[in-house]
Design a protein around this motif. Structure first.
Motif, PDB file in Angstrom:
ATOM      1  N   ALA A 169     133.156  29.233 -17.446  1.00 31.77           N
ATOM      2  CA  ALA A 169     134.575  28.587 -17.709  1.00 31.77           C
ATOM      3  C   ALA A 169     135.446  29.417 -18.065  1.00 31.77           C
ATOM      4  N   THR A 170     135.355  30.626 -18.668  1.00 29.28           N
ATOM      5  CA  THR A 170     136.427  31.728 -18.901  1.00 29.28           C
ATOM      6  C   THR A 170     136.988  32.296 -17.400  1.00 29.28           C
ATOM      7  N   TYR A 171     136.066  32.400 -16.857  1.00 28.29           N
ATOM      8  CA  TYR A 171     136.507  32.818 -15.393  1.00 28.29           C
ATOM      9  C   TYR A 171     136.772  31.717 -14.309  1.00 28.29           C
ATOM     10  N   GLY A 172     137.060  30.437 -14.778  1.00 35.06           N
ATOM     11  CA  GLY A 172     137.294  29.503 -14.028  1.00 35.06           C
ATOM     12  C   GLY A 172     136.310  28.827 -13.164  1.00 35.06           C
ATOM     13  N   LEU A 173     135.128  29.075 -13.152  1.00 33.56           N
ATOM     14  CA  LEU A 173     134.194  28.729 -12.354  1.00 33.56           C
ATOM     15  C   LEU A 173     133.421  27.252 -13.051  1.00 33.56           C
ATOM     16  N   ASN A 174     133.675  26.217 -12.157  1.00 33.25           N
ATOM     17  CA  ASN A 174     133.358  24.914 -12.780  1.00 33.25           C
ATOM     18  C   ASN A 174     131.816  24.295 -12.299  1.00 33.25           C
ATOM     19  N   TYR A 175     131.179  25.373 -12.955  1.00 35.66           N
ATOM     20  CA  TYR A 175     129.549  25.068 -12.800  1.00 35.66           C
ATOM     21  C   TYR A 175     129.042  25.095 -14.263  1.00 35.66           C
ATOM     22  N   THR A 304     144.955  39.197 -13.779  1.00 35.48           N
ATOM     23  CA  THR A 304     144.192  40.263 -13.257  1.00 35.48           C
ATOM     24  C   THR A 304     142.794  39.987 -12.756  1.00 35.48           C
ATOM     25  N   GLY A 305     142.107  39.079 -13.129  1.00 35.90           N
ATOM     26  CA  GLY A 305     141.103  38.692 -12.099  1.00 35.90           C
ATOM     27  C   GLY A 305     141.231  38.291 -10.894  1.00 35.90           C
ATOM     28  N   ASP A 306     142.304  37.587 -10.431  1.00 28.96           N
ATOM     29  CA  ASP A 306     142.589  37.368  -9.153  1.00 28.96           C
ATOM     30  C   ASP A 306     142.668  38.539  -8.274  1.00 28.96           C
ATOM     31  N   LEU A 307     143.342  39.453  -8.888  1.00 26.41           N
ATOM     32  CA  LEU A 307     143.545  40.862  -8.044  1.00 26.41           C
ATOM     33  C   LEU A 307     142.199  41.463  -7.806  1.00 26.41           C
ATOM     34  N   ILE A 308     141.284  41.534  -8.859  1.00 27.86           N
ATOM     35  CA  ILE A 308     140.011  42.301  -8.696  1.00 27.86           C
ATOM     36  C   ILE A 308     139.078  41.404  -7.655  1.00 27.86           C
ATOM     37  N   ALA A 309     139.254  40.042  -7.897  1.00 31.42           N
ATOM     38  CA  ALA A 309     138.557  39.206  -7.036  1.00 31.42           C
ATOM     39  C   ALA A 309     138.891  39.128  -5.506  1.00 31.42           C
ATOM     40  N   LEU A 354     130.951  37.661 -11.744  1.00 29.49           N
ATOM     41  CA  LEU A 354     131.815  36.152 -12.053  1.00 29.49           C
ATOM     42  C   LEU A 354     133.070  36.170 -11.000  1.00 29.49           C
ATOM     43  N   LEU A 355     133.758  37.485 -11.047  1.00 27.97           N
ATOM     44  CA  LEU A 355     134.823  37.555 -10.133  1.00 27.97           C
ATOM     45  C   LEU A 355     134.511  37.317  -8.681  1.00 27.97           C
ATOM     46  N   THR A 356     133.407  37.900  -8.352  1.00 32.49           N
ATOM     47  CA  THR A 356     132.876  37.841  -6.771  1.00 32.49           C
ATOM     48  C   THR A 356     132.635  36.326  -6.546  1.00 32.49           C
ATOM     49  N   CYS A 357     132.066  35.571  -7.517  1.00 34.41           N
ATOM     50  CA  CYS A 357     131.826  34.001  -7.113  1.00 34.41           C
ATOM     51  C   CYS A 357     132.975  33.310  -7.088  1.00 34.41           C
ATOM     52  N   GLY A 361     134.293  31.098  -4.201  1.00 35.12           N
ATOM     53  CA  GLY A 361     134.116  29.835  -4.342  1.00 35.12           C
ATOM     54  C   GLY A 361     132.541  29.460  -4.491  1.00 35.12           C
ATOM     55  N   TRP A 362     131.775  30.374  -4.968  1.00 31.08           N
ATOM     56  CA  TRP A 362     130.234  30.303  -4.936  1.00 31.08           C
ATOM     57  C   TRP A 362     129.707  29.724  -6.243  1.00 31.08           C
ATOM     58  N   ASN A 363     128.669  29.005  -6.308  1.00 27.68           N
ATOM     59  CA  ASN A 363     127.852  28.616  -7.572  1.00 27.68           C
ATOM     60  C   ASN A 363     127.431  29.959  -8.030  1.00 27.68           C
ATOM     61  N   PRO A 364     127.764  30.351  -9.495  1.00 32.50           N
ATOM     62  CA  PRO A 364     127.393  31.848  -9.910  1.00 32.50           C
ATOM     63  C   PRO A 364     126.075  31.785 -10.573  1.00 32.50           C
ATOM     64  N   ILE A 365     125.238  30.706 -10.705  1.00 35.78           N
ATOM     65  CA  ILE A 365     124.088  30.526 -11.621  1.00 35.78           C
ATOM     66  C   ILE A 365     122.964  31.457 -11.132  1.00 35.78           C
TER      67      ILE A 365
END
Length: 428
Positions: A169-175, A304-309, A354-357, A361-365
């Motif tokens: 959730a912190t990294y904006g991943l809705n999984y 900053t996460g968007d830049l790294i991603a 997490l930034l890669t996922c 737009g990947w499921n990070p699990i």
């Protein structure tokens, strides 16, 4: 680029650098970075405080105490006594029993060094009674102690998914991960470790004699057993917490309530003294998690996460093959963990995964849990976990022995885990 993004980016990479060199305690590095992020405005005071009051931190602390309470009972001794009786003089049957028991112990003892310390005197005694050098069995126990730690949804392994979901959730991943995901991701390496521990490693291990080492002679005396009432309470509280975790969603109560109540009961009933509970309460991993959560909030809040991603995606391309990405991260984890702390490497790779996922737009699990498994293939050098130097001491192994015995399980884990994850946990 805004000033806060520059600060956040600098702190992020400096933190990873300190994780990698592993010269300072990881929790201290994490807390220092957390503090810098706070005073520079990368995270607000409210966000910083919310990291400490996060329910996952309470769950982690509580489960350390509950697991220590179970470990205070005679469960381990009873399991190992049963193994010796059932083996009936067969070394292979005995190793089946001890490797299985070590997998089970690894679910309630939260660190590889603790698991190995519990298991190795029992395995050493068994080997000597069978007329076999302890060195023939101890590598197998070390391999499983490291690979299988807290993998099943028992004890602290039953609540790790909650902390993972907070990071998602912190990294904006809705999984949303569930209690069994980590187990299913880590099951192939554990099965490989068990098979190799029983049938392969003993054949490759050297015959180093009886090995009554100084370390073994100085092993701490066994604690006085609990009285029958507290012995039963120790089992009952642990079982009640596990059942409560499963039932929490149906009862509409927070999981942390269940864990916190279990920790209190462990102390109030006398299963653990206050001192034993505080010794079982390991603050470094809790502070490391709190700091990691704060750094994640800062990366998201400042953009900053968007830049790294974006950089990661430019390297991987628009539509990279999931198998390629899984293989890349697995090999990075497996190889680098032989030369540095597995916990430090895992902490450094978490945000990258997490930034890669997030960028793809990947499921990070699958990928996120796989990184833990890769970083815990950390048994071929004494640099990655303190369990390995102890294993080398009590087993009389050299560095050459570790490489000779350990490369087969590592290769088999690689060949099994990557296609398995691509099939069972596809990221798309």
């Amino acid at each position: 680029m805004e000033t806060q993004q520059i600060i956040c980016l600098a702190v992020f990479f400096i933190t990873i650098g300190f994780y990698l060199i592993n010269k300072f305690p990881l929790a201290l590095v994490s807390m220092c970075s957390f503090f810098v992020m706070m005073i520079t405005g990368c995270i607000t005071p409210a966000d910083a405080l919310s990291c400490f009051s996060n329910s996952s931190a309470i769950i982690m602390a509580s489960m350390f105490i509950v697991a220590t309470g179970l470990n205070r009972t005679q469960m381990v001794n009873k399991v190992t006594d049963l193994v010796y009786k059932v083996s009936g003089g067969s070394f292979t049957k005995g190793m089946i029993g001890y490797c299985t028991a070590t997998v089970l112990i690894a679910q309630v003892a939260p660190s590889a060094i603790l698991i190995f310390t519990i298991s190795y005197p029992l395995v050493s005694g068994f080997c000597r009674k069978m007329g076999v050098s302890p060195a023939k069995g101890l590598f197998s126990i070390g391999l499983i102690s490291i690979t299988a730690v807290t993998a099943l949804p028992i004890g602290s392994g039953a609540t790790g998914y909650i902390a993972n979901n907070e990071l998602f959730a912190t990294y904006g991943l809705n999984y949303t991960s569930n209690m069994f995901d980590a187990m299913f991701v880590r099951l192939p390496p554990i099965i490989v470790a068990w098979i190799c521990g029983v049938f392969v490693c003993p054949r490759l291990c050297p015959d180093n004699g009886p090995l009554y080492t100084e370390v073994e002679k100085k092993t701490m005396k066994e604690q006085k057993p609990l009285d029958p009432v507290r012995e039963v309470l120790g089992y009952g509280i642990f079982l009640g917490v596990v059942v409560g975790i499963f039932a929490a969603s149906y009862l509409n109560i927070p999981v942390w309530w269940v864990c916190f109540a279990g920790a209190l009961l462990t102390i109030l009933t006398g299963v653990l003294t206050e001192r034993e509970a505080m010794q079982g309460l390991s603050l470094p991993p809790i502070l490391l998690y709190v700091g990691s959560l704060g750094i994640g909030k800062a990366l998201v809040n400042t953009g900053t996460g968007d830049l790294i991603a974006g950089f990661i995606q430019s390297v991987l391309g628009e539509n990279p093959s999931p198998i390629f990405v899984y293989a890349l991260f697995w090999l990075v984890g497996l190889i680098m963990t032989q030369f540095m702390s597995n916990l430090a490497l895992y902490s450094a790779l978490q945000p990258v995964v997490l930034l890669t996922c997030a960028s793809l737009g990947w499921n990070p699990i699958g990928l996120f849990n796989m990184i833990f498994a890769a970083c815990w293939v950390s048994y071929m050098t004494p640099l990655s976990t303190v369990a390995v130097p102890l294993m080398m001491e009590v087993g009389g192994y050299t560095q050459k022995d570790l490489l000779k015995i350990g490369w087969i399980p590592a290769v088999l884990m690689t060949l099994v885990e990557i296609p398995y994850l691509a099939l069972v946990y596809p990221p798309i």
